[in-house]
Design an enzyme around this catalytic site. Sequence first.
Site, PDB file in Angstrom:
ATOM      1  N   ASP A   8      38.358  -3.549  27.809  1.00 21.93           N
ATOM      2  CA  ASP A   8      37.479  -4.689  27.567  1.00 21.93           C
ATOM      3  C   ASP A   8      37.095  -5.252  28.935  1.00 21.93           C
ATOM      4  O   ASP A   8      37.482  -4.693  29.978  1.00 21.93           O
ATOM      5  CB  ASP A   8      38.192  -5.721  26.680  1.00 21.93           C
ATOM      6  CG  ASP A   8      37.205  -6.675  25.980  1.00 21.93           C
ATOM      7  OD1 ASP A   8      35.992  -6.592  26.244  1.00 21.93           O
ATOM      8  OD2 ASP A   8      37.663  -7.512  25.178  1.00 21.93           O
ATOM      9  N   GLU A  10      36.449  -9.071  29.702  1.00 23.78           N
ATOM     10  CA  GLU A  10      36.720 -10.476  30.044  1.00 23.78           C
ATOM     11  C   GLU A  10      37.994 -10.637  30.868  1.00 23.78           C
ATOM     12  O   GLU A  10      38.146 -11.601  31.609  1.00 23.78           O
ATOM     13  CB  GLU A  10      36.805 -11.327  28.768  1.00 23.78           C
ATOM     14  CG  GLU A  10      35.473 -11.509  28.051  1.00 23.78           C
ATOM     15  CD  GLU A  10      35.121 -10.378  27.086  1.00 23.78           C
ATOM     16  OE1 GLU A  10      35.787  -9.318  27.118  1.00 23.78           O
ATOM     17  OE2 GLU A  10      34.169 -10.554  26.305  1.00 23.78           O
ATOM     18  N   HIS A  60      33.789  -3.193  25.339  1.00 28.67           N
ATOM     19  CA  HIS A  60      33.165  -4.515  25.518  1.00 28.67           C
ATOM     20  C   HIS A  60      31.709  -4.539  25.077  1.00 28.67           C
ATOM     21  O   HIS A  60      30.912  -3.694  25.494  1.00 28.67           O
ATOM     22  CB  HIS A  60      33.257  -4.939  26.981  1.00 28.67           C
ATOM     23  CG  HIS A  60      32.522  -6.212  27.268  1.00 28.67           C
ATOM     24  ND1 HIS A  60      32.999  -7.438  26.844  1.00 28.67           N
ATOM     25  CD2 HIS A  60      31.347  -6.458  27.895  1.00 28.67           C
ATOM     26  CE1 HIS A  60      32.137  -8.379  27.223  1.00 28.67           C
ATOM     27  NE2 HIS A  60      31.128  -7.803  27.854  1.00 28.67           N
ATOM     28  N   HIS A 104      41.735 -10.234  26.760  1.00 30.27           N
ATOM     29  CA  HIS A 104      41.669 -11.698  26.847  1.00 30.27           C
ATOM     30  C   HIS A 104      42.403 -12.323  25.668  1.00 30.27           C
ATOM     31  O   HIS A 104      42.680 -11.648  24.679  1.00 30.27           O
ATOM     32  CB  HIS A 104      40.206 -12.149  26.841  1.00 30.27           C
ATOM     33  CG  HIS A 104      39.425 -11.556  25.703  1.00 30.27           C
ATOM     34  ND1 HIS A 104      39.468 -12.071  24.428  1.00 30.27           N
ATOM     35  CD2 HIS A 104      38.645 -10.451  25.644  1.00 30.27           C
ATOM     36  CE1 HIS A 104      38.732 -11.323  23.633  1.00 30.27           C
ATOM     37  NE2 HIS A 104      38.217 -10.323  24.341  1.00 30.27           N
ATOM     38  N   HIS A 115      38.316 -15.475  22.956  1.00 30.49           N
ATOM     39  CA  HIS A 115      37.543 -15.378  21.715  1.00 30.49           C
ATOM     40  C   HIS A 115      38.127 -14.243  20.876  1.00 30.49           C
ATOM     41  O   HIS A 115      39.024 -13.536  21.338  1.00 30.49           O
ATOM     42  CB  HIS A 115      36.055 -15.114  22.006  1.00 30.49           C
ATOM     43  CG  HIS A 115      35.795 -13.753  22.576  1.00 30.49           C
ATOM     44  ND1 HIS A 115      35.999 -13.455  23.903  1.00 30.49           N
ATOM     45  CD2 HIS A 115      35.389 -12.602  21.992  1.00 30.49           C
ATOM     46  CE1 HIS A 115      35.697 -12.176  24.116  1.00 30.49           C
ATOM     47  NE2 HIS A 115      35.340 -11.631  22.964  1.00 30.49           N
ATOM     48  N   GLU A 133      41.830  -9.910  19.093  1.00 30.09           N
ATOM     49  CA  GLU A 133      41.466  -8.503  19.270  1.00 30.09           C
ATOM     50  C   GLU A 133      42.697  -7.676  19.647  1.00 30.09           C
ATOM     51  O   GLU A 133      42.914  -6.572  19.133  1.00 30.09           O
ATOM     52  CB  GLU A 133      40.403  -8.378  20.368  1.00 30.09           C
ATOM     53  CG  GLU A 133      39.105  -9.067  19.991  1.00 30.09           C
ATOM     54  CD  GLU A 133      38.122  -9.153  21.158  1.00 30.09           C
ATOM     55  OE1 GLU A 133      38.257  -8.381  22.130  1.00 30.09           O
ATOM     56  OE2 GLU A 133      37.215 -10.000  21.098  1.00 30.09           O
TER      57      GLU A 133
HETATM   58 ZN   LIG Z   1      34.782  -8.117  25.600  1.00 28.31          ZN
END
Ligand SMILES: [Zn+2]
Length: 273
Positions: A8, A10, A60, A104, A115, A133
């Site tokens: 990902d 972030e 992502h 994240h 998020h 996630e």
């Molecule tokens: Zn992401």
Amino acid sequence: MKVYLSVDMEGITGLPDYTYVSSNEKNYERGRLIMTQEANAVIEAAFEAGATEVLVNDSHSKMNNIVIEELHPDALLITGDVKPFSMVQGLDSTFDAAIFLGYHARAGQKGVMSHAMTWGVRNMWVDDEVVGELGLNAMVAGYFGVPVVMVGGDDCAAAEAKALISGVKTAAVKETISRSAVKSLTPAKAHALLKETAADALNDIQAKPLIASDAPVFKIEFTNYGMAEWANLMPGTEIEPDTCIVTFRAKNILEAYQAMLVMTELAMRTSFC
Ligand SMILES: [Zn+2]
């Protein structure tokens, strides 16, 4: 040894905000290069630890961020969208270990760009376990008997991983000051930390697969009722009375994962007003 790497963005070193992770923003080209180099550090460590295959999944947004011509030459890359299993596409029981990089914290929590899948998701649950996630992806890996041995990201993602996954090793490459400000290692120092952590995680696998129940009740709480109504168009779902929570009884975690993809996709069609 086969190693699966979900990357990902972030939680990548030095990236504080959306200007680095949104493809039409001014810092994005820098962000994707730092992301690719960070993946390389882990891939290198995996091969050094005896991996015979490293499968990288770009995880992502539109999932086409990693710059393949800059990627470690011996890795394999899954790139592009749509993928039936999104952030864990290609993961199956032939793998010995999974590593989540650039991750994240879940929605509503402290953490850089925290998020869960989209801005419209406030919470997700698998049975009574609240997951982001990280948790949901780890459960898909667990379904295949694959442990998530390492998580790289900010300090809050590292803490979330430790609370969820027994024996996981974490590499916190940046410290959260706020949701959009960080105190970060430089990429050079982060690469050293990531390599050391990956070597540690792969040479003596301590992590246990995160296993969901056989027929999990999956829930998403959306940020407004319109989103819940859109998600509820999916057959088999119910809105919990007087809430924005949509429930789906899945036959296994894989079905719950695909339900999540469909429900969030539908929910994002609602309008702001
Ligand atoms: Zn992401």
